[in-house]
Design a protein around this motif. Structure first.
Motif, PDB file in Angstrom:
ATOM      1  N   ARG A   7      -2.029 -53.847  42.509  1.00  0.00           N
ATOM      2  CA  ARG A   7      -0.855 -54.716  42.620  1.00  0.00           C
ATOM      3  C   ARG A   7       0.134 -54.495  41.472  1.00  0.00           C
ATOM      4  NH1 ARG A   7      -2.078 -60.365  43.243  1.00  0.00           N
ATOM      5  NH2 ARG A   7       0.102 -60.561  42.620  1.00  0.00           N
ATOM      6  N   ASP A   8       1.349 -54.927  41.725  1.00  0.00           N
ATOM      7  CA  ASP A   8       2.403 -54.918  40.698  1.00  0.00           C
ATOM      8  C   ASP A   8       2.713 -53.526  40.156  1.00  0.00           C
ATOM      9  OD1 ASP A   8       2.966 -57.768  40.610  1.00  0.00           O
ATOM     10  OD2 ASP A   8       0.922 -57.953  39.827  1.00  0.00           O
ATOM     11  N   ASP A  35       8.216 -51.957  42.755  1.00  0.00           N
ATOM     12  CA  ASP A  35       7.524 -53.256  42.670  1.00  0.00           C
ATOM     13  C   ASP A  35       6.584 -53.394  43.875  1.00  0.00           C
ATOM     14  OD1 ASP A  35       6.762 -55.667  41.731  1.00  0.00           O
ATOM     15  OD2 ASP A  35       8.481 -56.754  42.521  1.00  0.00           O
ATOM     16  N   TYR A  37       2.653 -52.493  46.076  1.00  0.00           N
ATOM     17  CA  TYR A  37       1.189 -52.564  46.084  1.00  0.00           C
ATOM     18  C   TYR A  37       0.632 -51.476  47.002  1.00  0.00           C
ATOM     19  CZ  TYR A  37       1.335 -54.541  50.763  1.00  0.00           C
ATOM     20  OH  TYR A  37       1.535 -54.686  52.096  1.00  0.00           O
ATOM     21  N   MET A  51       5.649 -55.938  46.725  1.00  0.00           N
ATOM     22  CA  MET A  51       4.874 -57.114  46.335  1.00  0.00           C
ATOM     23  C   MET A  51       5.374 -58.371  47.049  1.00  0.00           C
ATOM     24  SD  MET A  51       2.288 -56.493  44.491  1.00  0.00           S
ATOM     25  CE  MET A  51       1.817 -58.142  44.026  1.00  0.00           C
ATOM     26  N   ASP A  65      -4.723 -54.118  38.197  1.00  0.00           N
ATOM     27  CA  ASP A  65      -3.390 -54.429  37.678  1.00  0.00           C
ATOM     28  C   ASP A  65      -2.593 -53.132  37.520  1.00  0.00           C
ATOM     29  OD1 ASP A  65      -1.188 -55.275  36.308  1.00  0.00           O
ATOM     30  OD2 ASP A  65      -2.284 -56.017  34.546  1.00  0.00           O
ATOM     31  N   ARG A  67       0.642 -52.961  36.582  1.00  0.00           N
ATOM     32  CA  ARG A  67       1.882 -53.150  35.811  1.00  0.00           C
ATOM     33  C   ARG A  67       2.143 -51.968  34.879  1.00  0.00           C
ATOM     34  NH1 ARG A  67       1.085 -58.982  33.394  1.00  0.00           N
ATOM     35  NH2 ARG A  67      -1.044 -58.228  33.625  1.00  0.00           N
TER      36      ARG A  67
END
Ligand code: NIG
Ligand code: FE
Length: 408
Positions: A7-8, A35, A37, A51, A65, A67
């Motif tokens: 994600r992210d 942005d 997934y 997302m 994660d 990010r």
């Protein structure tokens, strides 16, 4: 079913469309989602999206994660010689002092040095070597890899190489015509042996056959004889061609409907045009050209003429001692003048096409294998930009984390 949500992510980049191979302008057509997934279910990709469009998921979905990271498809290395024993560091030092690769081969070194080490290693020794090399490839982001035999050149070792590659989940190619080993008087006598004694069993272990069509190895007539017999036995065809000289590899590949001609450092305009008119892919190996200080293949001309190209390492102990596809992507951008997007397509979907598995791997899209490389930068192009950098952060293969680098 086991599910994994990455994600992210700052970006997810994947070759566009649904066909293979990609040619011409389509090679640069990436789908880039920001942005984003990636959702894996079992060993498949279930969904890729933004997302903000991700609906609620059950509690039992594992999360990663993303990010600051970007995602690309697991890289496909469609040309390696990863099943070898020993090394050629002595030869490397001699070449640094001015000896040429072809001279060393003609003097019984080069490929023959690796043949001696590979014959001596035995099947378990080869398995240990392949596992080590496979781990190197994985941490560079390679989730699908081809490997060739060709360092046995006797029945027992050629078949052992193919068995090991298969059992370690590589895509095996029988490089039964790599060089003429010293126990045979000439190339024709060696081919008599290889086609009678090795081909029947090699054909049940390998998916393709390969030949080194070059001065000092096999000529076009010998290559034709080898490839025709292999094709009759059900193998797809590949050729090492135009590495040092244009010796007829492209016309032969086109005539026989080969999957690919690999190297092409010596290919001129007529060869470029012939390949572009055909369904034969050109596999470009810029790390090999760099390592041997040879001219680069005419990649830009091939793409602009509409040829199907793929990129690979040529990982081997003599002419390209690197397992790094990110390095190859960097060389593609800096030496072959391909855009990072063209290079990524050539190293994923088009490489998968060369291996006959483009329906399964090479794209981040629903239904494809959940093989994902997480790049340690918010822009995926760092994969090519970071010259020999530690740019691969996490590798997901078949929906599970197969390798990860500690965060700094
Ligand atoms: O693709 N050119 C022939 N075969 C390999 C090199 C093999 C070796 O040097 O061990 C190649 O470059
Ligand atoms: Fe090769």
């Amino acid at each position: 079913m086991r599910r994994l949500l990455v994600r992210d992510l700052a970006q997810v980049a994947s070759p566009g469309g649904g066909t293979a191979p990609l040619r011409g302008r389509a090679l640069a057509d990436l789908e880039v989602v920001e942005d984003a997934y990636v959702l894996c279910a079992g060993d498949r990709i279930e969904a890729v999206g933004r997302m903000r469009d991700l609906g609620p998921l059950p509690d039992d979905v594992a999360e990663l994660d993303g990010r600051g990271l970007s995602a690309v498809p697991g890289l496909v290395d469609c040309h390696t010689h990863a099943c070898f024993a020993g090394d050629r560091v002595e030869e490397f030092a001699l070449r640094a002092g001015g000896a040429s690769y072809e001279e060393l081969h003609a003097a019984g070194g080069g490929i023959f040095a690796t043949v001696r080490a590979t014959r001596a290693a035995g099947e378990e020794g080869l398995r240990t070597a392949v596992r080590r090399h496979r781990a190197w490839m994985l941490r560079s982001g390679t989730t699908t890899w081809e490997a060739k035999s060709g360092y046995g050149l006797d029945r027992e070792t050629e078949l052992a190489q193919l068995r090991v590659i298969r059992s370690e989940a590589g895509v095996p190619t029988w490089l039964g015509a790599h060089a003429v080993p010293p126990e045979h008087p000439d190339a024709d006598a060696y081919l008599d042996f290889a086609l009678e004694e090795v081909l029947p069993e090699a054909a049940s272990l390998a998916v393709a056959a390969d030949v080194f069509l070059e001065r000092g190895a096999f000529d076009a007539a010998q290559a034709r004889r080898f490839l025709v017999a292999c094709q009759r036995a059900g193998l797809a065809l590949r050729l090492h061609g135009d590495q040092f000289t244009e010796s007829g590899a492209i016309p032969l590949a086109v005539e026989l409907g080969a999957r690919s001609v690999d190297h092409l450092e010596a290919t001129g305009p007529a060869g470029v045009a012939a390949l572009a008119r055909s369904d034969v892919a050109g596999v470009l190996l810029p790390a090999s050209a760099l390592f041997l200080d040879r001219p680069m293949p005419p990649a830009r001309a091939l793409v602009d003429a509409g040829a199907a190209i793929a990129l690979a390492t040529d990982f081997n102990p003599g002419s390209a001692f690197t397992e790094s596809m990110p390095l190859v992507l960097c060389l593609a951008a800096t030496q072959l003048h391909l855009s990072p997007a063209e290079a990524l397509s050539a190293a994923t979907v088009n490489a998968a096409h060369v291996l006959g598995c483009a329906d399964d791997v090479g794209r981040l899209a629903r239904g494809y294998a959940a093989d994902v490389v997480l790049v340690d930068a918010p822009d995926w192009r760092h994969l090519a930009y970071h010259l020999a950098g530690d740019v691969v952060r996490i590798v997901i293969r078949g929906g599970t984390v197969a390798w990860s680098r500690a965060a700094y």
